[in-house]
Design an enzyme around this catalytic site. Structure first.
Site, short mmCIF file in Angstrom:
data_model
loop_
_atom_site.label_atom_id
_atom_site.label_comp_id
_atom_site.label_asym_id
_atom_site.label_seq_id
_atom_site.Cartn_x
_atom_site.Cartn_y
_atom_site.Cartn_z
N HIS A 125 -41.19 -62.62 8.73
CA HIS A 125 -40.40 -63.82 9.42
C HIS A 125 -39.38 -63.52 10.45
O HIS A 125 -38.78 -62.39 10.37
CB HIS A 125 -39.37 -64.58 8.14
CG HIS A 125 -40.35 -64.91 7.00
ND1 HIS A 125 -40.24 -64.17 5.70
CD2 HIS A 125 -41.13 -65.88 6.68
CE1 HIS A 125 -41.24 -64.88 5.08
NE2 HIS A 125 -41.80 -65.66 5.58
N HIS A 180 -35.43 -64.57 11.14
CA HIS A 180 -34.45 -65.04 10.39
C HIS A 180 -33.16 -65.36 11.39
O HIS A 180 -33.21 -64.93 12.54
CB HIS A 180 -33.94 -64.15 9.23
CG HIS A 180 -34.85 -63.83 8.33
ND1 HIS A 180 -34.26 -64.06 7.02
CD2 HIS A 180 -36.24 -63.60 7.93
CE1 HIS A 180 -35.23 -63.84 5.99
NE2 HIS A 180 -36.29 -63.48 6.55
N HIS A 225 -34.43 -68.16 6.96
CA HIS A 225 -35.50 -68.33 7.93
C HIS A 225 -34.99 -68.89 9.20
O HIS A 225 -34.34 -69.73 9.09
CB HIS A 225 -36.53 -68.88 7.41
CG HIS A 225 -37.61 -67.94 6.44
ND1 HIS A 225 -38.69 -68.57 5.89
CD2 HIS A 225 -36.99 -66.77 5.93
CE1 HIS A 225 -39.16 -67.70 4.93
NE2 HIS A 225 -38.33 -66.80 5.15
N HIS A 250 -40.39 -74.90 4.56
CA HIS A 250 -41.38 -73.53 4.71
C HIS A 250 -42.68 -73.68 4.71
O HIS A 250 -43.14 -74.83 4.01
CB HIS A 250 -40.56 -72.50 3.57
CG HIS A 250 -41.55 -71.24 3.62
ND1 HIS A 250 -41.18 -70.63 4.49
CD2 HIS A 250 -42.46 -70.88 2.68
CE1 HIS A 250 -42.02 -69.41 4.35
NE2 HIS A 250 -42.91 -69.66 3.07
N HIS A 260 -41.09 -73.70 9.19
CA HIS A 260 -39.94 -73.19 9.88
C HIS A 260 -40.55 -72.39 11.14
O HIS A 260 -41.38 -71.94 11.10
CB HIS A 260 -39.24 -72.04 9.11
CG HIS A 260 -38.67 -72.50 7.81
ND1 HIS A 260 -38.54 -71.43 6.96
CD2 HIS A 260 -38.34 -73.68 7.40
CE1 HIS A 260 -38.01 -72.29 5.73
NE2 HIS A 260 -37.79 -73.36 6.29
N ASP A 279 -41.48 -68.93 10.46
CA ASP A 279 -42.54 -68.48 9.29
C ASP A 279 -43.62 -67.93 9.95
O ASP A 279 -44.52 -68.58 10.74
CB ASP A 279 -43.00 -69.79 8.70
CG ASP A 279 -41.78 -70.53 7.82
OD1 ASP A 279 -41.09 -69.60 7.33
OD2 ASP A 279 -41.88 -71.47 7.28
N HIS A 319 -40.59 -58.42 4.32
CA HIS A 319 -40.47 -58.52 2.90
C HIS A 319 -41.38 -57.58 2.01
O HIS A 319 -42.15 -57.24 2.35
CB HIS A 319 -40.65 -60.15 2.53
CG HIS A 319 -39.79 -60.89 3.03
ND1 HIS A 319 -38.38 -61.33 2.47
CD2 HIS A 319 -39.61 -61.75 4.25
CE1 HIS A 319 -37.74 -61.98 3.09
NE2 HIS A 319 -38.24 -62.43 4.29
N ARG A 335 -36.10 -57.64 1.09
CA ARG A 335 -36.17 -57.47 2.50
C ARG A 335 -36.22 -56.05 2.52
O ARG A 335 -35.31 -55.15 2.31
CB ARG A 335 -35.07 -57.90 3.21
CG ARG A 335 -35.15 -59.37 3.25
CD ARG A 335 -33.49 -60.06 3.80
NE ARG A 335 -33.70 -61.48 3.15
CZ ARG A 335 -32.86 -62.29 3.95
NH1 ARG A 335 -32.08 -61.93 4.74
NH2 ARG A 335 -32.99 -63.46 3.47
#
Length: 173
Positions: free
Chosen positions: A70, A72, A88, A96, A105, A108, A146, A163
């Site tokens: 993602h 962020h 995000h 999401h 998002h 995403d 992630h 993360r």
């Protein structure tokens, strides 16, 4: 020929002003830093194309399997667990979702898969963000890898776990 000193200063100042921050960065990159005790390293590159931004991920030291990926909201990778990058990137305040969803998002990017040796090579074109100025720009944000796969539906973040890598997205000249 007589040239005013004030005119020369004004022209020079305009060049400095307009040259200092490009109106539109065609390319950007993020160097991945290991987080949460992982051994991940790598790079993400971004390139504006017709229809979106081409994102390329090359990483090593990633546990085998699928991992959420993602953009962020904050360009801050200073915390050991990557939490300083915030949530995000979501300038449109949408739910999401996955890369193929109409409402998702901007950050995403779905899932990427690490092979048995910990390598990830991934390339995809994404709409929803730019490398220009304005609220949809990913410049100055961060990219996160992630620990787990993103389920592409749980709110607000897809249940992708901790993360394991973070990088700040910076324009490339």
């Amino acid at each position: 020929m007589r040239v005013s000193g004030g005119w020369i200063v004004a022209v020079a100042a305009m060049g400095l002003f307009f040259g200092a921050v490009p109106a539109h960065a065609a390319k950007a990159r993020a160097a991945l830093q290991a987080k949460s005790g992982s051994g991940v390293s790598g790079e993400v590159t971004f390139e504006e194309k017709n229809g979106g931004v081409l994102v390329r991920l090359s990483a090593a030291g990633v546990p085998a399997g699928a991992h959420g990926f993602h953009v962020h909201e904050k360009g801050d990778c200073s915390s050991p667990d990557g939490a300083s990058a915030g949530g995000h990137f979501n300038p449109r305040k949408t739910p999401h979702g996955g890369p193929g969803d109409k409402r998702r998002h901007a950050g995403d990017l779905g899932n990427v898969t690490a092979d048995a040796q910990g390598g990830v090579k991934h390339e995809s074109l994404f709409a929803g963000f730019t490398l220009g100025r304005g609220p949809a720009s990913a410049l100055g944000k961060s990219v996160i890898l992630h620990a787990k796969a993103d389920d592409l539906k749980s709110q607000p973040t897809g249940d992708a776990g901790g993360r394991i890598a973070c990088g700040v997205i910076e324009a490339v000249k």
